[in-house]
Design an enzyme around this catalytic site. Structure first.
Site, PDB file in Angstrom:
ATOM      1  N   HIS A   1      79.830 102.164  61.261  1.00 40.87           N
ATOM      2  CA  HIS A   1      80.891 101.440  60.555  1.00 40.87           C
ATOM      3  C   HIS A   1      80.865 101.926  59.106  1.00 40.87           C
ATOM      4  O   HIS A   1      79.804 102.273  58.591  1.00 40.87           O
ATOM      5  CB  HIS A   1      80.570  99.948  60.642  1.00 40.87           C
ATOM      6  CG  HIS A   1      81.621  99.030  60.107  1.00 40.87           C
ATOM      7  ND1 HIS A   1      81.814  98.811  58.771  1.00 40.87           N
ATOM      8  CD2 HIS A   1      82.541  98.255  60.744  1.00 40.87           C
ATOM      9  CE1 HIS A   1      82.795  97.941  58.589  1.00 40.87           C
ATOM     10  NE2 HIS A   1      83.259  97.580  59.772  1.00 40.87           N
TER      11      HIS A   1
ATOM     12  N   ASP B   1      71.747  98.420  61.471  1.00 39.63           N
ATOM     13  CA  ASP B   1      72.929  97.589  61.316  1.00 39.63           C
ATOM     14  C   ASP B   1      73.077  96.809  62.626  1.00 39.63           C
ATOM     15  O   ASP B   1      73.496  97.361  63.648  1.00 39.63           O
ATOM     16  CB  ASP B   1      74.140  98.496  61.045  1.00 39.63           C
ATOM     17  CG  ASP B   1      75.436  97.716  61.008  1.00 39.63           C
ATOM     18  OD1 ASP B   1      75.427  96.501  61.275  1.00 39.63           O
ATOM     19  OD2 ASP B   1      76.471  98.340  60.707  1.00 39.63           O
TER      20      ASP B   1
ATOM     21  N   GLN C   1      76.735  93.989  65.526  1.00 43.10           N
ATOM     22  CA  GLN C   1      77.219  93.777  66.897  1.00 43.10           C
ATOM     23  C   GLN C   1      76.066  93.404  67.827  1.00 43.10           C
ATOM     24  O   GLN C   1      76.200  92.508  68.666  1.00 43.10           O
ATOM     25  CB  GLN C   1      77.916  95.051  67.423  1.00 43.10           C
ATOM     26  CG  GLN C   1      79.121  95.486  66.608  1.00 43.10           C
ATOM     27  CD  GLN C   1      80.290  94.513  66.687  1.00 43.10           C
ATOM     28  OE1 GLN C   1      80.450  93.772  67.656  1.00 43.10           O
ATOM     29  NE2 GLN C   1      81.117  94.500  65.652  1.00 43.10           N
TER      30      GLN C   1
ATOM     31  N   CYS D   1      87.229 100.741  61.113  1.00 43.87           N
ATOM     32  CA  CYS D   1      86.329 101.116  60.010  1.00 43.87           C
ATOM     33  C   CYS D   1      85.287 102.121  60.485  1.00 43.87           C
ATOM     34  O   CYS D   1      84.101 102.026  60.141  1.00 43.87           O
ATOM     35  CB  CYS D   1      85.631  99.890  59.417  1.00 43.87           C
ATOM     36  SG  CYS D   1      86.752  98.749  58.633  1.00 43.87           S
TER      37      CYS D   1
HETATM   38  C1  LIG Z   1      78.662  97.586  63.230  1.00 40.13           C
HETATM   39  C2  LIG Z   1      79.213  96.889  62.023  1.00 40.13           C
HETATM   40  N1  LIG Z   1      78.621  97.060  60.846  1.00 40.13           N
HETATM   41  C3  LIG Z   1      79.059  96.456  59.729  1.00 40.13           C
HETATM   42  C4  LIG Z   1      80.164  95.653  59.752  1.00 40.13           C
HETATM   43  C5  LIG Z   1      80.612  94.991  58.487  1.00 40.13           C
HETATM   44  O1  LIG Z   1      80.475  93.609  58.590  1.00 40.13           O
HETATM   45  P1  LIG Z   1      81.044  92.647  57.451  1.00 40.13           P
HETATM   46  O2  LIG Z   1      82.455  93.043  57.221  1.00 40.13           O
HETATM   47  O3  LIG Z   1      80.912  91.287  58.041  1.00 40.13           O
HETATM   48  O4  LIG Z   1      80.172  92.827  56.250  1.00 40.13           O
HETATM   49  C6  LIG Z   1      80.843  95.463  60.964  1.00 40.13           C
HETATM   50  C7  LIG Z   1      82.077  94.659  61.016  1.00 40.13           C
HETATM   51  O5  LIG Z   1      82.992  94.955  61.761  1.00 40.13           O
HETATM   52  C8  LIG Z   1      80.348  96.088  62.132  1.00 40.13           C
HETATM   53  O6  LIG Z   1      80.933  95.932  63.316  1.00 40.13           O
END
Ligand SMILES: Cc1ncc(COP(=O)(O)O)c(C=O)c1O
Length: 405
Positions: free
Chosen positions: A122, A199, A202, A363
């Site tokens: 992401h 991260d 998910q 994203c």
């Molecule tokens: C794998 C992953 N990382 C990071 C994020 C970013 O999360 P947030 O926008 O809640 O900070 C997301 C959100 O879609 C995500 O799916």
């Protein structure tokens, strides 16, 4: 325990909604999940019954609110099995948690130091590292993704080198659904003396996570994907790792002493929680976790896998759907493109049938580029989705296809 989807659904008031004359079929939980009654009540209950600023007060409401806020931290600790509650830092979300690590850890990096990410990240786990590239000449290395959506582990091992300073990868892809072999990734990195940030945005939703068993150095996630509120997220960091990080933002709560000449900093986690935190949201996240702990998570994993299997089987052999991401053991995310149709148009037509999906780059532009796509449709499943909804989604796709045939 086993999983009763009807009973779980009854906990989510919003699932009573109708959209364009159809029952809501919410398949956008990967972006943000709906909230159960337990979370809604905990947040409004705190505002109605016991609210004040935390940590600084000597009166009853301040003490009660501080207890509730710190209880939420303990719930997070238990949920990810951190060794100590002080290893849990509350942030605004996963994005802020990664920015915190990249910014603080990055202060000591110099030109030519390398960060390994992957092609399936992401943007939240790419851009903060890019800042270091721009500011310091740090080099970003992208672990490639194989055609089926799995990480190329041979390439990953080959990227680990003497200049690698951090490995930052997703535990589960928000597009492909791929669940990465994170224990193996961490072992290889640690063998090279390199820390790992996972991260878990998910993964934390779809599987039990044990940060000690994984031996993760940092693990981040957001509350709003985990059936909790927006505005709250978590940075787990091993105690020594957090102690080693300089502060991220300055302000109240994160200091020990301030004079006109100098500052000394509080210990983690408070060192990284400058200013009044998201009190109500932390309480809401704690409530989401406590609610999840009443459920059989193993049964939820099986239930969600059943939803993905149903959709995959029913669309198997359909020549107008191209699925993106078919790695073995993938989680309940179904990304695809429909022949001759733009992803945005597909999403809008599905909405006419009450089906909420996401369309765009999710994203994850480097990943979509890897698969030769500029956008895709994504259906992401949650514990409250039923098999009937999975079927209705496929039926709606068949109807949508007639618009483009
Ligand atoms: C794998 C992953 N990382 C990071 C994020 C970013 O999360 P947030 O926008 O809640 O900070 C997301 C959100 O879609 C995500 O799916």
């Amino acid at each position: 325990m086993s999983f009763d989807v009807a009973a779980a659904r009854a906990q989510f008031p919003i699932l009573q909604r109708r959209i364009n004359g159809h029952p809501l079929i919410y398949l956008d939980s990967g972006a943000s999940a709906q909230k159960p009654r337990a979370v809604i009540d905990a947040m409004s209950g705190a505002m109605e019954g016991s609210y004040a600023n935390v940590h600084r007060g000597l009166h009853t409401l301040a003490n009660e609110t501080t207890d509730a806020y710190e209880r939420a931290r303990e719930s997070v600790r238990r949920f990810v099995n951190a060794a100590e509650v002080n290893e849990i830092v509350f942030t605004k979300g996963a994005t802020e948690a990664i920015n915190l690590v990249a910014s603080s850890f990055g202060k000591r990096l110099t030109a030519g130091d390398e960060i390994i990410v992957s092609q399936m990240e992401h943007h939240a786990n790419i851009v903060p590292w890019h800042f270091l590239r721009a500011a310091k000449g740090v080099v970003l290395r992208f672990t490639p993704v194989l055609e089926n959506g799995a990480l190329d582990m041979d390439a990953y091992r080959a990227l680990l080198g003497p200049r690698t300073r951090m490995v930052a990868v997703t535990h589960m892809s928000n597009v492909l659904g791929t669940v990465n072999p994170v224990a193996e990734i961490i072992q290889a990195a640690h063998a090279a003396g390199v820390p790992v940030l996972l991260d878990g945005c998910q993964a934390i939703v779809h599987m039990p996570v044990d940060v000690q068993a994984l031996d993760a150095d940092f693990y981040v996630f957001s509350g709003h994907k985990l059936y909790g509120p927006t505005g709250i997220g978590v940075l787990y960091g091993k105690r020594d790792r957090l102690l080693d990080l300089p502060p991220y933002q300055g302000g109240g709560e994160m200091i020990r002493t301030v004079t006109e000449e100098a500052i000394t900093y509080a210990e983690p986690p408070h060192r990284f929680e400058a200013g009044t935190p998201a009190i109500i949201e932390a309480i809401g996240l704690g409530a989401a976790i406590e609610w999840l702990e009443t459920l059989d998570r193993g049964a939820i994993v099986a239930h969600e896998a059943g939803l993905l299997d149903r959709v995959t089987e029913r669309l198997d052999g359909v020549n107008w759907i191209k699925v993106i991401g078919q790695a073995p053991g993938k989680g309940a995310i179904f990304a695809f493109n429909m022949q001759g149709a733009h992803a945005h148009d597909v999403a809008q037509i599905l909405d006419r049938y009450g089906v909420a999906v996401r369309a765009g780059t999710h994203c994850a532009e480097p990943l979509l580029r890897r698969f030769g796509a500029t956008s895709s449709v994504r259906a992401s499943f949650a514990l409250y989705n039923s098999l009937e909804e999975a079927d209705a989604f496929v039926d709606a796709l068949h109807k949508a296809q007639t618009f483009f045939a």
